[in-house]
Write a protein that holds these residues in place. Structure first.
Motif, PDB file in Angstrom:
ATOM      1  N   ILE A 175      42.743  30.741  37.176  1.00 58.64           N
ATOM      2  CA  ILE A 175      41.477  30.394  37.823  1.00 58.64           C
ATOM      3  C   ILE A 175      40.920  29.159  37.142  1.00 58.64           C
ATOM      4  O   ILE A 175      40.820  29.111  35.920  1.00 58.64           O
ATOM      5  CB  ILE A 175      40.482  31.563  37.728  1.00 58.64           C
ATOM      6  CG1 ILE A 175      41.037  32.798  38.447  1.00 58.64           C
ATOM      7  CG2 ILE A 175      39.136  31.161  38.312  1.00 58.64           C
ATOM      8  CD1 ILE A 175      40.213  34.046  38.261  1.00 58.64           C
ATOM      9  N   GLU A 176      40.565  28.160  37.945  1.00 57.60           N
ATOM     10  CA  GLU A 176      40.028  26.915  37.396  1.00 57.60           C
ATOM     11  C   GLU A 176      38.618  26.693  37.914  1.00 57.60           C
ATOM     12  O   GLU A 176      38.390  26.620  39.125  1.00 57.60           O
ATOM     13  CB  GLU A 176      40.919  25.732  37.792  1.00 57.60           C
ATOM     14  CG  GLU A 176      42.297  25.805  37.182  1.00 57.60           C
ATOM     15  CD  GLU A 176      43.197  24.680  37.627  1.00 57.60           C
ATOM     16  OE1 GLU A 176      42.861  23.977  38.601  1.00 57.60           O
ATOM     17  OE2 GLU A 176      44.253  24.517  37.000  1.00 57.60           O
ATOM     18  N   ILE A 177      37.667  26.586  36.989  1.00 58.22           N
ATOM     19  CA  ILE A 177      36.279  26.316  37.320  1.00 58.22           C
ATOM     20  C   ILE A 177      36.049  24.838  37.052  1.00 58.22           C
ATOM     21  O   ILE A 177      36.246  24.382  35.927  1.00 58.22           O
ATOM     22  CB  ILE A 177      35.329  27.169  36.456  1.00 58.22           C
ATOM     23  CG1 ILE A 177      35.612  28.651  36.672  1.00 58.22           C
ATOM     24  CG2 ILE A 177      33.881  26.838  36.769  1.00 58.22           C
ATOM     25  CD1 ILE A 177      34.845  29.561  35.739  1.00 58.22           C
ATOM     26  N   LYS A 213      26.522  27.825  35.600  1.00 59.62           N
ATOM     27  CA  LYS A 213      25.375  28.214  34.785  1.00 59.62           C
ATOM     28  C   LYS A 213      24.116  28.395  35.608  1.00 59.62           C
ATOM     29  O   LYS A 213      23.024  28.447  35.056  1.00 59.62           O
ATOM     30  CB  LYS A 213      25.130  27.158  33.706  1.00 59.62           C
ATOM     31  CG  LYS A 213      26.256  27.062  32.703  1.00 59.62           C
ATOM     32  CD  LYS A 213      25.903  26.143  31.583  1.00 59.62           C
ATOM     33  CE  LYS A 213      26.988  26.153  30.539  1.00 59.62           C
ATOM     34  NZ  LYS A 213      26.583  25.482  29.322  1.00 59.62           N
ATOM     35  N   SER A 214      24.266  28.479  36.942  1.00 57.43           N
ATOM     36  CA  SER A 214      23.087  28.650  37.784  1.00 57.43           C
ATOM     37  C   SER A 214      23.404  29.589  38.946  1.00 57.43           C
ATOM     38  O   SER A 214      24.559  29.792  39.304  1.00 57.43           O
ATOM     39  CB  SER A 214      22.608  27.296  38.324  1.00 57.43           C
ATOM     40  OG  SER A 214      23.615  26.724  39.132  1.00 57.43           O
ATOM     41  N   VAL A 215      22.343  30.129  39.532  1.00 56.06           N
ATOM     42  CA  VAL A 215      22.460  31.005  40.685  1.00 56.06           C
ATOM     43  C   VAL A 215      22.823  30.155  41.899  1.00 56.06           C
ATOM     44  O   VAL A 215      22.406  29.012  42.020  1.00 56.06           O
ATOM     45  CB  VAL A 215      21.115  31.744  40.912  1.00 56.06           C
ATOM     46  CG1 VAL A 215      21.123  32.535  42.188  1.00 56.06           C
ATOM     47  CG2 VAL A 215      20.815  32.643  39.725  1.00 56.06           C
ATOM     48  N   GLY A 216      23.648  30.708  42.796  1.00 59.86           N
ATOM     49  CA  GLY A 216      24.027  29.994  44.006  1.00 59.86           C
ATOM     50  C   GLY A 216      25.499  30.213  44.321  1.00 59.86           C
ATOM     51  O   GLY A 216      26.168  31.045  43.728  1.00 59.86           O
ATOM     52  N   THR A 217      26.005  29.443  45.281  1.00 62.12           N
ATOM     53  CA  THR A 217      27.402  29.536  45.677  1.00 62.12           C
ATOM     54  C   THR A 217      28.190  28.412  45.005  1.00 62.12           C
ATOM     55  O   THR A 217      27.786  27.254  45.062  1.00 62.12           O
ATOM     56  CB  THR A 217      27.542  29.447  47.207  1.00 62.12           C
ATOM     57  OG1 THR A 217      26.745  30.478  47.795  1.00 62.12           O
ATOM     58  CG2 THR A 217      28.973  29.633  47.631  1.00 62.12           C
ATOM     59  N   HIS A 218      29.304  28.783  44.401  1.00 63.79           N
ATOM     60  CA  HIS A 218      30.128  27.826  43.669  1.00 63.79           C
ATOM     61  C   HIS A 218      31.570  27.928  44.157  1.00 63.79           C
ATOM     62  O   HIS A 218      32.057  29.014  44.458  1.00 63.79           O
ATOM     63  CB  HIS A 218      30.078  28.107  42.167  1.00 63.79           C
ATOM     64  CG  HIS A 218      28.694  28.077  41.603  1.00 63.79           C
ATOM     65  ND1 HIS A 218      28.103  26.920  41.181  1.00 63.79           N
ATOM     66  CD2 HIS A 218      27.786  29.058  41.408  1.00 63.79           C
ATOM     67  CE1 HIS A 218      26.884  27.190  40.739  1.00 63.79           C
ATOM     68  NE2 HIS A 218      26.670  28.491  40.875  1.00 63.79           N
TER      69      HIS A 218
END
Length: 148
Positions: free
Chosen positions: A115-117, A122-127
Motif C-alpha cells: 500500500i502506497e500513501i 493527517k486530516s478528515v476527508g476522502t484520500h
C-alpha cells in the motif's frame, strides 16, 4: 555496490533482482534491514532459480491481481479515528490501518507493504491510496477518514 534483493523495495526492484546501489544505501539501509544480501557468483545461481519461480507465479497471479483490483475499486473503505475540531487527526493513518480497514469492509487481505500513501493522511476527508497488486497491476482505493 552490487546487491541481490530479498524483498520487494519500492522504486528499486523485486526479490531476486540484482541491483547496483550506492555503498552507503546498501551498507546502512538495505543489508541491515534484510532487504538485500551481497552479490556473489554462488548467490547469482540461486537468483536464477528464484526468478524462474517468481515468473511462473506472476503469470498465474496476473488474472487474480486484476480481479482483486476490480474488488478494491468497488469497495467503500471508512476509517474512524480521533480528530480535533478543525478536522486534523491526532497522529496519522498508516498503511497497516488501511489494510485492516479493507479487511473489515469485506475486501481481500492486503499486505501493508504494497500500500502506497502519496502524502501522509493527517486530516478528515476522502484520500486516494495506491495498492501495488502485481508489477503490471495497481489499484486505486478511496479511503474515507471520519472523526470518531
Amino acid at each position: 555496490m552490487k546487491l541481490i534483493l530479498t524483498t520487494e523495495v519500492s522504486g528499486l526492484g523485486a526479490p531476486g533482482d540484482i541491483v547496483e546501489v550506492k555503498d552507503g544505501y546498501g551498507r546502512n539501509y538495505l543489508i541491515p534491514r534484510g532487504f538485500a544480501i551481497r552479490w556473489t557468483r554462488g548467490a547469482e545461481s540461486q537468483v536464477a532459480s528464484l526468478k524462474k519461480a517468481r515468473a511462473a507465479r506472476e503469470i498465474r497471479d496476473l488474472g487474480s491481481a486484476k480481479e482483486v483490483a476490480g474488488q478494491l475499486g468497488a469497495l467503500k473503505v471508512r476509517l474512524k479515528t480521533r480528530a480535533g475540531e478543525s478536522g486534523r487527526l491526532f497522529g496519522s493513518i498508516t498503511t497497516g490501518d488501511i489494510a485492516d480497514a479493507v479487511k473489515a469492509a469485506g475486501g481481500p487481505q492486503l499486505d501493508r507493504r504494497r500500500i502506497e500513501i502519496g502524502n501522509a493522511i493527517k486530516s478528515v476527508g476522502t484520500h486516494k491510496v495506491s495498492v501495488r497488486l502485481h508489477p503490471e497491476v495497481a489499484a486505486t482505493l478511496d479511503v474515507e477518514v471520519v472523526a470518531g
